[in-house]
Design a protein around this motif. Structure first.
Motif, PDB file in Angstrom:
ATOM      1  N   SER A 114       0.840  -1.203   0.000  1.00  0.00           N
ATOM      2  CA  SER A 114       0.000   0.000   0.000  1.00  0.00           C
ATOM      3  C   SER A 114       0.872   1.250   0.000  1.00  0.00           C
ATOM      4  CB  SER A 114      -0.912   0.011   1.222  1.00  0.00           C
ATOM      5  OG  SER A 114      -0.156   0.261   2.403  1.00  0.00           O
ATOM      6  N   ALA A 115       0.237   2.390  -0.181  1.00  0.00           N
ATOM      7  CA  ALA A 115       0.947   3.667  -0.113  1.00  0.00           C
ATOM      8  C   ALA A 115       1.546   3.822   1.283  1.00  0.00           C
ATOM      9  CB  ALA A 115      -0.003   4.809  -0.414  1.00  0.00           C
ATOM     10  N   PRO A 116       2.837   4.126   1.373  1.00  0.00           N
ATOM     11  CA  PRO A 116       3.484   4.265   2.680  1.00  0.00           C
ATOM     12  C   PRO A 116       2.969   5.482   3.436  1.00  0.00           C
ATOM     13  CG  PRO A 116       5.089   3.979   0.920  1.00  0.00           C
ATOM     14  CD  PRO A 116       3.784   4.223   0.264  1.00  0.00           C
ATOM     15  N   VAL A 117       2.989   5.378   4.759  1.00  0.00           N
ATOM     16  CA  VAL A 117       2.581   6.461   5.651  1.00  0.00           C
ATOM     17  C   VAL A 117       3.718   6.721   6.622  1.00  0.00           C
ATOM     18  CG1 VAL A 117       0.913   7.161   7.407  1.00  0.00           C
ATOM     19  CG2 VAL A 117       0.157   5.828   5.448  1.00  0.00           C
ATOM     20  N   CYS A 118       4.091   7.994   6.788  1.00  0.00           N
ATOM     21  CA  CYS A 118       5.164   8.367   7.720  1.00  0.00           C
ATOM     22  C   CYS A 118       4.668   8.313   9.156  1.00  0.00           C
ATOM     23  CB  CYS A 118       5.648   9.783   7.444  1.00  0.00           C
ATOM     24  SG  CYS A 118       6.636   9.938   5.957  1.00  0.00           S
ATOM     25  N   ASN A 119       5.506   7.794  10.020  1.00  0.00           N
ATOM     26  CA  ASN A 119       5.262   7.769  11.469  1.00  0.00           C
ATOM     27  C   ASN A 119       6.545   8.222  12.145  1.00  0.00           C
ATOM     28  OD1 ASN A 119       2.669   6.542  11.179  1.00  0.00           O
ATOM     29  ND2 ASN A 119       3.692   4.608  10.812  1.00  0.00           N
ATOM     30  N   GLY A 120       6.865   9.511  12.035  1.00  0.00           N
ATOM     31  CA  GLY A 120       8.143   9.996  12.541  1.00  0.00           C
ATOM     32  C   GLY A 120       9.239   9.485  11.627  1.00  0.00           C
ATOM     33  N   PRO A 121      10.273   8.858  12.174  1.00  0.00           N
ATOM     34  CA  PRO A 121      11.356   8.369  11.315  1.00  0.00           C
ATOM     35  C   PRO A 121      11.032   7.050  10.619  1.00  0.00           C
ATOM     36  CG  PRO A 121      11.854   7.906  13.601  1.00  0.00           C
ATOM     37  CD  PRO A 121      10.582   8.713  13.590  1.00  0.00           C
ATOM     38  N   THR A 122       9.946   6.408  11.003  1.00  0.00           N
ATOM     39  CA  THR A 122       9.600   5.131  10.392  1.00  0.00           C
ATOM     40  C   THR A 122       8.502   5.307   9.353  1.00  0.00           C
ATOM     41  OG1 THR A 122       7.916   4.581  12.021  1.00  0.00           O
ATOM     42  CG2 THR A 122      10.178   3.884  12.508  1.00  0.00           C
ATOM     43  N   ALA A 129      -0.886 -10.484   0.479  1.00  0.00           N
ATOM     44  CA  ALA A 129      -0.501 -11.653  -0.328  1.00  0.00           C
ATOM     45  C   ALA A 129      -1.401 -12.816   0.040  1.00  0.00           C
ATOM     46  CB  ALA A 129       0.956 -12.028  -0.086  1.00  0.00           C
ATOM     47  N   LYS A 130      -1.796 -13.580  -0.937  1.00  0.00           N
ATOM     48  CA  LYS A 130      -2.578 -14.800  -0.722  1.00  0.00           C
ATOM     49  C   LYS A 130      -3.833 -14.551   0.117  1.00  0.00           C
ATOM     50  CE  LYS A 130       0.977 -17.105   0.880  1.00  0.00           C
ATOM     51  NZ  LYS A 130       1.838 -18.160   1.393  1.00  0.00           N
ATOM     52  N   GLY A 131      -4.489 -13.411  -0.080  1.00  0.00           N
ATOM     53  CA  GLY A 131      -5.702 -13.106   0.654  1.00  0.00           C
ATOM     54  C   GLY A 131      -5.484 -12.670   2.088  1.00  0.00           C
ATOM     55  N   GLN A 132      -4.250 -12.511   2.511  1.00  0.00           N
ATOM     56  CA  GLN A 132      -3.929 -12.066   3.863  1.00  0.00           C
ATOM     57  C   GLN A 132      -3.249 -10.712   3.796  1.00  0.00           C
ATOM     58  OE1 GLN A 132      -1.523 -14.953   5.876  1.00  0.00           O
ATOM     59  NE2 GLN A 132      -2.841 -16.662   5.343  1.00  0.00           N
ATOM     60  N   THR A 133      -3.346  -9.950   4.869  1.00  0.00           N
ATOM     61  CA  THR A 133      -2.667  -8.659   4.945  1.00  0.00           C
ATOM     62  C   THR A 133      -1.915  -8.553   6.261  1.00  0.00           C
ATOM     63  OG1 THR A 133      -4.561  -7.557   5.949  1.00  0.00           O
ATOM     64  CG2 THR A 133      -4.421  -7.485   3.550  1.00  0.00           C
ATOM     65  N   MET A 134      -0.930  -7.690   6.256  1.00  0.00           N
ATOM     66  CA  MET A 134      -0.196  -7.366   7.481  1.00  0.00           C
ATOM     67  C   MET A 134       0.292  -5.933   7.383  1.00  0.00           C
ATOM     68  SD  MET A 134       3.648  -9.014   7.221  1.00  0.00           S
ATOM     69  CE  MET A 134       4.468  -7.834   8.261  1.00  0.00           C
ATOM     70  N   ASN A 135       0.353  -5.277   8.504  1.00  0.00           N
ATOM     71  CA  ASN A 135       0.943  -3.948   8.562  1.00  0.00           C
ATOM     72  C   ASN A 135       2.427  -4.128   8.826  1.00  0.00           C
ATOM     73  OD1 ASN A 135      -1.469  -2.526   8.180  1.00  0.00           O
ATOM     74  ND2 ASN A 135      -1.994  -2.774  10.328  1.00  0.00           N
ATOM     75  N   ALA A 136       3.241  -3.542   7.958  1.00  0.00           N
ATOM     76  CA  ALA A 136       4.687  -3.678   8.091  1.00  0.00           C
ATOM     77  C   ALA A 136       5.301  -2.323   8.400  1.00  0.00           C
ATOM     78  CB  ALA A 136       5.277  -4.235   6.800  1.00  0.00           C
ATOM     79  N   ALA A 151      10.284  -6.987  14.023  1.00  0.00           N
ATOM     80  CA  ALA A 151       8.976  -7.606  14.288  1.00  0.00           C
ATOM     81  C   ALA A 151       8.229  -7.877  12.989  1.00  0.00           C
ATOM     82  CB  ALA A 151       8.149  -6.703  15.198  1.00  0.00           C
ATOM     83  N   SER A 152       8.305  -6.944  12.042  1.00  0.00           N
ATOM     84  CA  SER A 152       7.619  -7.134  10.764  1.00  0.00           C
ATOM     85  C   SER A 152       8.271  -8.233   9.943  1.00  0.00           C
ATOM     86  CB  SER A 152       7.597  -5.833   9.968  1.00  0.00           C
ATOM     87  OG  SER A 152       6.798  -4.861  10.613  1.00  0.00           O
ATOM     88  N   ALA A 153       9.585  -8.370  10.038  1.00  0.00           N
ATOM     89  CA  ALA A 153      10.285  -9.418   9.290  1.00  0.00           C
ATOM     90  C   ALA A 153       9.834 -10.793   9.760  1.00  0.00           C
ATOM     91  CB  ALA A 153      11.799  -9.252   9.445  1.00  0.00           C
ATOM     92  N   THR A 154       9.699 -10.962  11.060  1.00  0.00           N
ATOM     93  CA  THR A 154       9.236 -12.243  11.604  1.00  0.00           C
ATOM     94  C   THR A 154       7.811 -12.540  11.140  1.00  0.00           C
ATOM     95  OG1 THR A 154      10.631 -11.901  13.537  1.00  0.00           O
ATOM     96  CG2 THR A 154       8.863 -13.506  13.751  1.00  0.00           C
ATOM     97  N   GLN A 155       6.980 -11.537  11.152  1.00  0.00           N
ATOM     98  CA  GLN A 155       5.588 -11.685  10.739  1.00  0.00           C
ATOM     99  C   GLN A 155       5.498 -11.963   9.229  1.00  0.00           C
ATOM    100  OE1 GLN A 155       3.288  -8.211  11.653  1.00  0.00           O
ATOM    101  NE2 GLN A 155       1.351  -9.320  11.636  1.00  0.00           N
ATOM    102  N   ALA A 156       6.368 -11.345   8.452  1.00  0.00           N
ATOM    103  CA  ALA A 156       6.341 -11.508   6.998  1.00  0.00           C
ATOM    104  C   ALA A 156       6.668 -12.943   6.589  1.00  0.00           C
ATOM    105  CB  ALA A 156       7.309 -10.534   6.325  1.00  0.00           C
TER     106      ALA A 156
END
Length: 161
Positions: A114-122, A129-136, A151-156
């Motif tokens: 999706s379009a990236p959103v700024c959250n301070g420096p992150t 993918a495959k009908g599933q979503t995750m916030n990274a 944390a996102s790498a583990t979830q991915a």
């Protein structure tokens, strides 16, 4: 009624009257009061949601593509794409999971960023993918300018594996 009681009563009435009239200090002029706090109003409205970044989904896609690349060892070839790097045991686990996903036909897989959103420096984006979503979450760094948070790498791994 004695004179002392009368003088004390008049003095008390004078103090109460002075306070009611707005006199706030009866100390010597050498003691200064703190400056009054003034409110400031700006004409700029505050955003209700985080502002979009100048980061493109393709930049973040490059990070994910780099992490999913077959035959590239996680510890040596992908370490800069994960926040804090990839340790020995995490790298071995990721290598096995990615190798197994390619062997089972789970990878390569079509996915969206999706379009990236700024959250301070992150930066955050939704991966689908495959009908599933995750916030990274992505942090500055890595060869593409961004690294996937630990944390996102583990979830991915579970999303793509």
């Amino acid at each position: 009624m004695t004179l002392k009681t009368l003088v004390t009563g008049v003095a008390a009435i004078g103090v109460v009257g002075a306070a009611a009239a707005g006199v706030t200090s009866l100390v010597s002029p050498a003691v200064s009061a703190a400056p009054a706090v003034q409110s400031v109003v700006w004409d700029t409205p505050m955003p209700l949601q985080p502002m979009p970044c100048n980061v493109t989904p393709d930049q973040l896609r490059s990070v994910i593509d780099g992490l999913l690349a077959p035959g590239v060892p996680a510890r040596t070839g992908k370490s800069d794409l994960v926040e804090g790097g990839v340790g020995f045991s995490d790298g071995a686990l990721a290598d096995r999971a990615i190798k197994k996903a390619y062997a089972n036909g789970s990878l390569p897989v079509a996915y969206d960023v999706s379009a990236p959103v700024c959250n301070g420096p992150t930066v955050s984006a939704t991966l689908s993918a495959k009908g599933q979503t995750m916030n990274a979450a992505f942090v500055p760094g890595g060869r593409f300018g961004w690294s996937l948070s630990r944390a996102s790498a583990t979830q991915a791994l579970s999303l793509f594996g």
